[in-house]
Design an enzyme around this catalytic site. Structure first.
Site, PDB file in Angstrom:
ATOM      1  N   HIS A   1       0.842  -1.197   0.000  1.00 12.61           N
ATOM      2  CA  HIS A   1       0.000   0.000   0.000  1.00 12.61           C
ATOM      3  C   HIS A   1       0.876   1.246   0.000  1.00 12.61           C
ATOM      4  CE1 HIS A   1       0.779  -0.525   4.307  1.00 12.61           C
ATOM      5  NE2 HIS A   1       0.244   0.651   4.584  1.00 12.61           N
TER       6      HIS A   1
ATOM      7  N   HIS B   1      -7.587  -0.457   5.797  1.00 15.07           N
ATOM      8  CA  HIS B   1      -6.569   0.482   6.301  1.00 15.07           C
ATOM      9  C   HIS B   1      -6.376   1.593   5.277  1.00 15.07           C
ATOM     10  CE1 HIS B   1      -2.932   1.810   8.349  1.00 15.07           C
ATOM     11  NE2 HIS B   1      -2.214   1.601   7.258  1.00 15.07           N
TER      12      HIS B   1
ATOM     13  N   ASP C   1      -0.521  -3.891   6.772  1.00 15.55           N
ATOM     14  CA  ASP C   1      -1.316  -3.218   7.795  1.00 15.55           C
ATOM     15  C   ASP C   1      -2.801  -3.561   7.698  1.00 15.55           C
ATOM     16  OD1 ASP C   1       1.141  -2.186   8.319  1.00 15.55           O
ATOM     17  OD2 ASP C   1       0.641  -0.100   7.909  1.00 15.55           O
TER      18      ASP C   1
END
Length: 253
Positions: A56, A114, A131
């Site tokens: 990400h 997230h 995450d």
């Protein structure tokens, strides 16, 4: 699994992971919080980086990508949905796609919550979740909502229970301190909190963790449990709503 996996501590509490296929010599890194520790880990083993897998867009997962790409020419792989805020991608992936590291194939899972566009890399026996699903926790909902994150966690929870979960941070002790406030009578959780404390005292990482252990102790995966629901004062409530309340309590912890 055939890949050799090396945990590389970065920054104050991040983890990157080297994945090495001895048969082909291919070596990937999952996330690059900082180039220097990864460069050192590669040099120590005499490995050449071939692939950079990004989960990400947050800076503490991509800050070293440009530097390693410039030094190694490694293929940069990430989510098509996140491409506008990632370093330039050589391969843009979507849910259901696969990516090879040497002879091993990873399935790409959309684990948004997230962030939107967060992906996980699921190899046989190991999943790199950054995450999304974390050891005894899950990432804060910075972009997605609770329903989106619950769907992502449910997808990860359905992997084989012996799967090793490689998450992005050393947050386990803090996550455990919260977990016991919502699941105080869970003996598996009490044992895990003690084991985590011992590991940290000895300077050992608490990741990866086995998915079966997360299912037994991670409150964010236990939103389906009737006893957990009752303890939360939410008997009979939908799983996603119970998850949302656990996340709300963690945010305020």
């Amino acid at each position: 699994m055939p890949l050799e996996i090396v945990t590389v501590p970065c920054r104050a509490d991040n983890y990157a992971y080297l994945l090495h296929d001895a048969g082909t010599g291919a070596t990937a890194v999952v996330d690059v919080p900082d180039a220097a520790p990864i460069r050192a880990a590669l040099a120590e083993r005499g490995w050449s980086l071939t692939d950079i897998l990004i989960t990400h867009h947050h800076n503490d997962h991509i800050d070293g990508v440009a530097e390693l790409k410039a030094e190694t020419g490694a293929r940069v792989v990430g989510a098509a949905a996140d491409a506008h805020r990632l370093p330039p991608l050589d391969l843009a992936l979507r849910e259901g796609d696969s990516v090879a590291v040497g002879a091993e194939q990873a399935q790409v899972l959309d684990v948004s919550g997230h962030t939107l566009g967060h992906i996980a890399f699921s190899f046989p026996g190991a999943v790199f979740t950054a995450d999304s699903l974390m050891a005894l926790g899950c990432g804060r909902l910075f972009e997605g909502d609770a329903r989106t994150m619950w769907a992502s966690l449910s997808r990860l929870a359905a992997l084989p229970p012996e799967t090793l979960v490689y998450s992005g941070h050393e947050y386990t002790a803090a996550n455990g301190a919260f977990a016991v406030t919502v699941d105080p009578d869970n003996p598996a959780l009490k044992k895990r909190v003690a084991d985590v404390a011992a590991a940290r005292a000895a300077g050992r990482p608490t990741v990866p963790s086995e998915l079966s252990l997360e299912l037994a102790t991670n409150p964010f995966l236990r939103a389906t449990d009737p006893q957990m629901k009752a303890r939360m004062g939410m008997a009979g409530a939908p799983d996603a709503e119970v998850f949302a309340e656990i996340r709300r309590r963690k945010d305020a912890f």
